[in-house]
Design an enzyme around this catalytic site. Structure first.
Site, PDB file in Angstrom:
ATOM      1  N   GLN A  13       0.848  -1.505  -0.174  1.00 31.68           N
ATOM      2  CA  GLN A  13       0.072   0.046  -0.006  1.00 31.68           C
ATOM      3  C   GLN A  13       0.821   1.239   0.112  1.00 31.68           C
ATOM      4  O   GLN A  13       1.098   1.877   0.900  1.00 31.68           O
ATOM      5  CB  GLN A  13      -0.934  -0.079   1.097  1.00 31.68           C
ATOM      6  N   PHE A  14       1.133   1.719  -1.213  1.00 25.36           N
ATOM      7  CA  PHE A  14       2.010   3.011  -1.304  1.00 25.36           C
ATOM      8  C   PHE A  14       1.506   4.354  -0.617  1.00 25.36           C
ATOM      9  O   PHE A  14       1.965   4.877  -0.382  1.00 25.36           O
ATOM     10  CB  PHE A  14       2.421   3.188  -2.725  1.00 25.36           C
ATOM     11  N   THR A  15       0.001   4.173  -0.581  1.00 23.05           N
ATOM     12  CA  THR A  15      -0.498   5.330  -0.010  1.00 23.05           C
ATOM     13  C   THR A  15      -0.279   5.458   1.243  1.00 23.05           C
ATOM     14  O   THR A  15      -0.686   6.594   1.667  1.00 23.05           O
ATOM     15  CB  THR A  15      -2.380   5.237  -0.320  1.00 23.05           C
TER      16      THR A  15
END
Length: 148
Positions: A78-80
């Site tokens: 999850q890059f967010t």
């Protein structure tokens, strides 16, 4: 690295309505990588997560780790987690790791969890995924190696 850990009764991840990873009791891990992350951060987090004692013992005290309850991990990239929301209303993701580096770190992280004796299911790196879970407690813990 940043990891959001949620103790779950069950969790699953799907891509285009196809379940690609599913666990019962254990941890859902949302995993974010930045460009400066190395095997040192990975090893630190694997040790912390495998030994974290957040499952209740016979006295209802959080005293048991994942192995002691025969739990599993569902790991989702999850890059967010590296969203910068300081300016404006649209988040910036410039702190998120380059996809090639991040995928290598994410894969190594999951391999090291498995090598520690934990059953690990995953989503697909970079995919649009739908995650379903039943948080148990709720228990949610955030790990950030920049603050370790």
């Amino acid at each position: 690295m940043k990891v959001v850990l949620q103790r779950v009764r069950h969790a699953q991840v799907a891509i285009e309505d196809q379940v690609v990873g599913k666990i019962g009791v254990g941890y859902l891990l949302l995993v974010g990588i930045e460009n400066t992350d190395t095997t040192q951060q990975i090893d630190y987090l694997v040790h912390k997560i495998v030994n974290l004692r957040v499952f209740e013992d016979e006295n209802q005290k959080m005293n048991l780790n994942l192995k002691q309850v025969n739990g599993s991990i569902l790991s989702v990239s999850q890059f967010t987690l590296y969203a910068d929301t300081k300016h404006g209303n649209r988040p910036s993701f410039t702190k998120a790791g380059d996809p090639d580096h991040a995928e290598k770190c994410y894969t190594l992280f999951n391999q090291k969890l498995q090598a520690a004796g934990i059953a690990v299911e995953t989503g697909k790196f970079g995919a649009d995924m739908q995650v379903d879970l039943q948080n148990d407690g709720p228990v949610t813990i955030i790990f950030d190696t920049d603050q370790a």
